[in-house]
Design a protein around this motif. Structure first.
Motif, mmCIF file in Angstrom:
data_model
loop_
_atom_site.group_PDB
_atom_site.id
_atom_site.type_symbol
_atom_site.label_atom_id
_atom_site.label_comp_id
_atom_site.label_asym_id
_atom_site.label_seq_id
_atom_site.Cartn_x
_atom_site.Cartn_y
_atom_site.Cartn_z
ATOM 1 N N UNK A 23 20.322 -0.281 11.230
ATOM 2 C CA UNK A 23 18.805 -0.771 11.285
ATOM 3 C C UNK A 23 17.468 0.021 10.840
ATOM 4 N N UNK A 24 17.954 0.984 10.963
ATOM 5 C CA UNK A 24 17.362 2.841 10.222
ATOM 6 C C UNK A 24 17.416 2.980 8.793
ATOM 7 N N UNK A 25 19.324 2.830 8.685
ATOM 8 C CA UNK A 25 19.460 3.261 7.355
ATOM 9 C C UNK A 25 19.312 2.237 6.138
ATOM 10 N N UNK A 26 19.178 0.890 6.698
ATOM 11 C CA UNK A 26 19.236 -0.972 5.308
ATOM 12 C C UNK A 26 17.598 -0.683 6.183
ATOM 13 N N UNK A 27 16.558 -0.780 6.664
ATOM 14 C CA UNK A 27 15.407 -0.128 6.840
ATOM 15 C C UNK A 27 15.325 0.504 5.220
ATOM 16 N N UNK A 28 15.017 1.959 5.333
ATOM 17 C CA UNK A 28 15.106 2.675 4.125
ATOM 18 C C UNK A 28 15.449 2.397 3.615
ATOM 19 N N UNK A 29 16.947 1.970 3.353
ATOM 20 C CA UNK A 29 17.001 1.003 1.767
ATOM 21 C C UNK A 29 16.062 -0.015 1.153
ATOM 22 N N UNK A 30 15.562 -0.498 2.280
ATOM 23 C CA UNK A 30 14.454 -1.688 1.924
ATOM 24 C C UNK A 30 13.305 -1.451 1.359
ATOM 25 N N UNK A 31 12.944 -0.511 1.807
ATOM 26 C CA UNK A 31 11.597 0.448 1.561
ATOM 27 C C UNK A 31 11.799 1.209 0.614
ATOM 28 N N UNK A 32 12.362 1.578 0.102
ATOM 29 C CA UNK A 32 13.087 2.225 -0.996
ATOM 30 C C UNK A 32 13.567 1.341 -2.588
ATOM 31 N N UNK A 33 13.651 0.294 -2.674
ATOM 32 C CA UNK A 33 13.711 -1.124 -3.479
ATOM 33 C C UNK A 33 13.100 -2.039 -3.771
ATOM 34 N N UNK A 34 12.261 -2.264 -2.573
ATOM 35 C CA UNK A 34 10.905 -3.030 -2.569
ATOM 36 C C UNK A 34 9.964 -2.937 -2.720
ATOM 37 N N UNK A 35 9.291 -1.609 -2.994
ATOM 38 C CA UNK A 35 7.766 -1.314 -2.550
ATOM 39 C C UNK A 35 7.199 -2.215 -3.012
ATOM 40 N N UNK A 36 5.994 -2.693 -2.408
ATOM 41 C CA UNK A 36 4.862 -3.455 -2.747
ATOM 42 C C UNK A 36 4.051 -3.170 -4.491
ATOM 43 N N UNK A 37 3.895 -4.119 -5.047
ATOM 44 C CA UNK A 37 3.750 -3.917 -6.066
ATOM 45 C C UNK A 37 2.376 -3.816 -5.962
ATOM 46 N N UNK A 38 1.536 -4.442 -5.675
ATOM 47 C CA UNK A 38 -0.312 -4.564 -5.137
ATOM 48 C C UNK A 38 -0.205 -3.456 -4.361
ATOM 49 N N UNK A 39 0.237 -2.708 -3.666
ATOM 50 C CA UNK A 39 -0.046 -1.553 -2.924
ATOM 51 C C UNK A 39 -0.988 -0.734 -3.017
ATOM 52 N N UNK A 40 -1.222 -0.351 -4.186
ATOM 53 C CA UNK A 40 -1.855 0.700 -4.812
ATOM 54 C C UNK A 40 -3.040 -0.014 -5.120
ATOM 55 N N UNK A 41 -3.136 -1.266 -5.787
ATOM 56 C CA UNK A 41 -4.010 -2.042 -6.262
ATOM 57 C C UNK A 41 -5.003 -2.042 -4.809
ATOM 58 N N UNK A 42 -4.004 -2.853 -3.627
ATOM 59 C CA UNK A 42 -5.093 -2.101 -2.418
ATOM 60 C C UNK A 42 -5.977 -1.844 -2.216
ATOM 61 N N UNK A 43 -5.599 -0.894 -2.240
ATOM 62 C CA UNK A 43 -5.716 0.677 -2.343
ATOM 63 C C UNK A 43 -6.756 1.539 -2.790
ATOM 64 N N UNK A 44 -6.840 0.932 -4.298
ATOM 65 C CA UNK A 44 -8.264 1.366 -4.274
ATOM 66 C C UNK A 44 -9.757 0.411 -4.359
ATOM 67 N N UNK A 45 -9.197 -0.413 -4.538
ATOM 68 C CA UNK A 45 -10.059 -1.620 -3.568
ATOM 69 C C UNK A 45 -11.316 -1.421 -2.525
ATOM 70 N N UNK A 46 -10.010 -0.577 -1.219
ATOM 71 C CA UNK A 46 -10.820 -0.376 -0.257
ATOM 72 C C UNK A 46 -11.827 1.032 -0.382
ATOM 73 N N UNK A 47 -11.270 1.560 -1.440
ATOM 74 C CA UNK A 47 -11.912 3.001 -2.068
ATOM 75 C C UNK A 47 -13.113 2.603 -3.102
#
Length: 298
Positions: A23-47
């Motif tokens: 679970x830890x191994x595949x979870x890390x692989x999923x996070x590496x391959x499928x990072x959210x595209x809109x995450x950085x835009x949300x960060x800038x909006x919060x700031x």
């Protein structure tokens, strides 16, 4: 990263057996391959960040474009303005889609040479893939925290069973220690990884700009400006010691390395105080930063 995965996988295996490790191994692989595209835009909006357009700050965009070209980025990072008096800058996104946020305090107090060093540092983070690496490290640390929390809850729930006649619970003391301290071990490993990436970004910035002391001067100025009055009364406040409790290396160590690099490259050791014209956005931040325990926040 291998150590972080080992800590998370071992903690998960204590709860779920072999399934926890995978679970830890595949979870890390999923996070590496499928990072959210809109995450950085949300960060800038919060700031409450807003974009800086090329016609508003042509010299600033010229510096970013030149540094991005030298770093061989496929796209130039988009510049954003933060209405904060705190001197700070950060990068978000990935090599193809990225942005650099600059505070009003940074733009108004740093010289052109110092600002180029800071931009080179943030672009180096993007070019080195640090945003993806540190995002993955944060995900693994959070997963380790989850494993640890679930394990401790299960142990607490099983303790009343010890009072039941004829029932025994086989709990390995080492396993309990790992469940309790694995989040702290993961955090220390994550902090160590962050410090290494900061040193690497400093080195690449010095290489991109050809001016190590520009960044060194900016670091010294930022350190002086962000030091709260509590750090004068209580040395080390907001700047944890020993160094392995810090997310960034000590400013003195970073400046020392940059100075050694400048001497090796026969670069100029003392920056010229040339300002940068910042007819930026028609207005500057007038709201002072609010005091919080440990420093100033906006």
């Amino acid at each position: 990263m291998a150590l972080l995965l080992a800590i998370s996988g071992l903690t998960g295996s204590l709860i779920l057996g072999e399934l926890g490790f995978w679970t830890a191994l595949f979870g890390a692989g999923f996070a590496l391959l499928f990072e959210p595209v809109a995450a950085w835009r949300l960060t800038l909006r919060l700031y409450r960040a807003r974009p800086i357009y090329p016609d508003q700050a042509p010299l600033l965009w010229q510096m970013v474009y030149g540094l991005a070209q030298r770093a061989e980025l496929p796209a130039t990072p988009v510049l954003y303005y933060l209405p904060s008096a705190v001197i700070n800058a950060f990068a978000v996104g990935n090599r193809k889609h990225s942005a650099i946020a600059l505070t009003d305090g940074l733009l108004s107090q740093l010289t052109q040479r110092e600002l180029a060093g800071v931009l080179g540092h943030e672009i180096s983070h993007i070019a080195n893939g640090d945003l993806k690496v540190m995002g993955l490290a944060d995900y693994i640390s959070r997963l380790t925290n989850l494993f640890s929390g679930v394990g401790q809850i299960l142990i607490m729930l099983s303790l009343p069973l010890l009072l039941t006649e004829g029932y025994s619970v086989n709990i390995n003391p080492l396993a309990i220690l790992l469940l309790v301290f694995s989040p702290h071990l993961a955090l220390l490993t994550q902090l160590g990884l962050s410090r290494v990436r900061e040193f690497d970004a400093d080195l690449k910035s010095a290489s991109l700009t050809g001016d190590p002391m520009g960044l060194a001067s900016a670091l010294a100025k930022i350190e002086r400006a962000q030091r709260s009055w509590l750090s004068v009364l209580l040395p080390g406040w907001g700047n944890p010691e020993p160094s392995w409790l810090r997310s960034h290396p000590a400013t003195e160590a970073r400046i020392e390395r940059l100075t050694r690099y400048a001497r090796a490259q026969h670069a100029e050791l003392w920056p010229h105080e040339t300002g940068i014209p910042l007819e930026l956005l028609g207005r500057h931040c007038t709201t002072p930063p609010r005091w919080r325990i440990g420093g100033l926040w906006h």
